[in-house]
Design a protein around this motif. Structure first.
Motif, PDB file in Angstrom:
ATOM      1  N   MET A 172      25.062 -52.616  33.164  1.00 11.28           N
ATOM      2  CA  MET A 172      24.321 -53.848  33.075  1.00 11.28           C
ATOM      3  C   MET A 172      25.117 -54.924  33.809  1.00 11.28           C
ATOM      4  SD  MET A 172      23.038 -55.992  29.756  1.00 11.28           S
ATOM      5  CE  MET A 172      21.954 -54.709  29.223  1.00 11.28           C
ATOM      6  N   ASP A 173      24.439 -55.674  34.645  1.00 12.86           N
ATOM      7  CA  ASP A 173      25.051 -56.736  35.423  1.00 12.86           C
ATOM      8  C   ASP A 173      24.507 -58.063  34.922  1.00 12.86           C
ATOM      9  OD1 ASP A 173      26.535 -57.929  37.527  1.00 12.86           O
ATOM     10  OD2 ASP A 173      24.716 -58.040  38.735  1.00 12.86           O
ATOM     11  N   CYS A 174      25.310 -59.076  34.948  1.00 10.75           N
ATOM     12  CA  CYS A 174      24.893 -60.412  34.535  1.00 10.75           C
ATOM     13  C   CYS A 174      25.372 -61.383  35.596  1.00 10.75           C
ATOM     14  CB  CYS A 174      25.515 -60.735  33.176  1.00 10.75           C
ATOM     15  SG  CYS A 174      25.096 -62.378  32.573  1.00 10.75           S
ATOM     16  N   GLY A 175      24.508 -62.293  36.007  1.00 10.43           N
ATOM     17  CA  GLY A 175      24.906 -63.240  37.029  1.00 10.43           C
ATOM     18  C   GLY A 175      23.989 -64.441  37.095  1.00 10.43           C
ATOM     19  N   ILE A 176      24.306 -65.331  38.005  1.00 13.57           N
ATOM     20  CA  ILE A 176      23.569 -66.583  38.175  1.00 13.57           C
ATOM     21  C   ILE A 176      22.984 -66.622  39.572  1.00 13.57           C
ATOM     22  CG2 ILE A 176      23.802 -69.092  38.255  1.00 13.57           C
ATOM     23  CD1 ILE A 176      26.239 -68.756  36.416  1.00 13.57           C
ATOM     24  N   THR A 177      21.730 -67.054  39.671  1.00 11.75           N
ATOM     25  CA  THR A 177      21.096 -67.230  40.974  1.00 11.75           C
ATOM     26  C   THR A 177      20.016 -68.294  40.874  1.00 11.75           C
ATOM     27  OG1 THR A 177      20.000 -66.134  42.829  1.00 11.75           O
ATOM     28  CG2 THR A 177      19.362 -65.411  40.627  1.00 11.75           C
ATOM     29  N   ARG A 178      19.713 -68.910  41.992  1.00 13.94           N
ATOM     30  CA  ARG A 178      18.607 -69.868  42.050  1.00 13.94           C
ATOM     31  C   ARG A 178      17.335 -69.203  42.575  1.00 13.94           C
ATOM     32  NH1 ARG A 178      20.742 -75.745  43.329  1.00 13.94           N
ATOM     33  NH2 ARG A 178      22.775 -75.579  42.363  1.00 13.94           N
ATOM     34  N   HIS A 179      17.477 -67.998  43.151  1.00 14.91           N
ATOM     35  CA  HIS A 179      16.351 -67.288  43.750  1.00 14.91           C
ATOM     36  C   HIS A 179      16.334 -65.849  43.225  1.00 14.91           C
ATOM     37  CE1 HIS A 179      15.981 -70.666  46.490  1.00 14.91           C
ATOM     38  NE2 HIS A 179      17.293 -70.571  46.693  1.00 14.91           N
ATOM     39  N   MET A 180      15.650 -65.629  42.108  1.00 18.50           N
ATOM     40  CA  MET A 180      15.676 -64.344  41.416  1.00 18.50           C
ATOM     41  C   MET A 180      15.155 -63.193  42.279  1.00 18.50           C
ATOM     42  SD  MET A 180      16.443 -62.985  38.426  1.00 18.50           S
ATOM     43  CE  MET A 180      16.389 -64.380  37.351  1.00 18.50           C
ATOM     44  N   GLU A 181      14.025 -63.374  42.941  1.00 14.51           N
ATOM     45  CA  GLU A 181      13.436 -62.295  43.737  1.00 14.51           C
ATOM     46  C   GLU A 181      14.351 -61.890  44.889  1.00 14.51           C
ATOM     47  OE1 GLU A 181      11.728 -65.190  43.093  1.00 14.51           O
ATOM     48  OE2 GLU A 181      10.542 -64.419  41.425  1.00 14.51           O
ATOM     49  N   ARG A 182      14.935 -62.896  45.548  1.00 11.96           N
ATOM     50  CA  ARG A 182      15.849 -62.615  46.660  1.00 11.96           C
ATOM     51  C   ARG A 182      17.070 -61.844  46.173  1.00 11.96           C
ATOM     52  NH1 ARG A 182      18.923 -67.475  48.771  1.00 11.96           N
ATOM     53  NH2 ARG A 182      20.292 -66.802  47.110  1.00 11.96           N
ATOM     54  N   ARG A 183      17.640 -62.259  45.049  1.00  7.33           N
ATOM     55  CA  ARG A 183      18.843 -61.603  44.543  1.00  7.33           C
ATOM     56  C   ARG A 183      18.560 -60.166  44.130  1.00  7.33           C
ATOM     57  NH1 ARG A 183      23.668 -61.215  45.832  1.00  7.33           N
ATOM     58  NH2 ARG A 183      25.149 -60.942  44.156  1.00  7.33           N
ATOM     59  N   LEU A 184      17.417 -59.928  43.530  1.00 10.78           N
ATOM     60  CA  LEU A 184      17.043 -58.563  43.153  1.00 10.78           C
ATOM     61  C   LEU A 184      16.865 -57.699  44.398  1.00 10.78           C
ATOM     62  CD1 LEU A 184      16.547 -56.871  40.655  1.00 10.78           C
ATOM     63  CD2 LEU A 184      14.149 -57.501  40.778  1.00 10.78           C
ATOM     64  N   ALA A 185      16.257 -58.256  45.443  1.00  8.61           N
ATOM     65  CA  ALA A 185      16.104 -57.525  46.705  1.00  8.61           C
ATOM     66  C   ALA A 185      17.468 -57.221  47.328  1.00  8.61           C
ATOM     67  CB  ALA A 185      15.240 -58.322  47.687  1.00  8.61           C
ATOM     68  N   GLN A 186      18.408 -58.144  47.224  1.00  4.03           N
ATOM     69  CA  GLN A 186      19.756 -57.911  47.740  1.00  4.03           C
ATOM     70  C   GLN A 186      20.432 -56.774  46.972  1.00  4.03           C
ATOM     71  OE1 GLN A 186      21.292 -61.889  47.222  1.00  4.03           O
ATOM     72  NE2 GLN A 186      21.235 -62.278  49.436  1.00  4.03           N
ATOM     73  N   HIS A 187      20.321 -56.785  45.673  1.00  2.00           N
ATOM     74  CA  HIS A 187      20.936 -55.736  44.860  1.00  2.00           C
ATOM     75  C   HIS A 187      20.326 -54.363  45.152  1.00  2.00           C
ATOM     76  CE1 HIS A 187      23.678 -58.123  42.601  1.00  2.00           C
ATOM     77  NE2 HIS A 187      22.780 -58.759  41.883  1.00  2.00           N
ATOM     78  N   ASN A 188      19.067 -54.327  45.524  1.00  2.00           N
ATOM     79  CA  ASN A 188      18.399 -53.057  45.815  1.00  2.00           C
ATOM     80  C   ASN A 188      18.508 -52.653  47.281  1.00  2.00           C
ATOM     81  OD1 ASN A 188      17.406 -51.980  43.350  1.00  2.00           O
ATOM     82  ND2 ASN A 188      15.974 -53.697  43.259  1.00  2.00           N
ATOM     83  N   GLY A 189      19.189 -53.453  48.100  1.00  2.00           N
ATOM     84  CA  GLY A 189      19.427 -53.081  49.488  1.00  2.00           C
ATOM     85  C   GLY A 189      18.309 -53.427  50.451  1.00  2.00           C
ATOM     86  N   ALA A 190      17.287 -54.145  49.996  1.00  2.00           N
ATOM     87  CA  ALA A 190      16.178 -54.522  50.871  1.00  2.00           C
ATOM     88  C   ALA A 190      16.601 -55.579  51.891  1.00  2.00           C
ATOM     89  CB  ALA A 190      14.999 -55.034  50.048  1.00  2.00           C
TER      90      ALA A 190
END
Length: 74
Positions: free
Chosen positions: A1-19
């Motif tokens: 489980m990862d926990c973090g802070i972002t202002r752009h949730m969709e972008r950060r999720l795409a980054q974590h998934n390699g998109a």
């Protein structure tokens, strides 16, 4: 489980998934990742306090805390 802070949730999720470039090294070997919970905060300081409170809890209590924990945290 990862926990973090972002202002752009969709972008950060795409980054974590390699998109798109910019994902964390931690999530690279754990793909695909999915969002389990999120909580909006009024400011960065509140978000940092919430992140610290979540990370201080044992793994099995983190999701529950985010979904049902102290609402005054943010």
């Amino acid at each position: 489980m990862d926990c973090g802070i972002t202002r752009h949730m969709e972008r950060r999720l795409a980054q974590h998934n390699g998109a798109i470039p910019g994902g964390a090294r931690y999530t690279r070997g754990r793909r695909p990742v999915c969002l389990l919970a999120s909580r909006p905060c009024a400011c960065m300081a509140d978000a940092l306090r919430l992140e610290r409170a979540v990370k201080a809890r044992p793994r099995h209590k983190k999701k529950s805390y985010l979904l049902h924990g102290d609402a005054e945290q943010c």
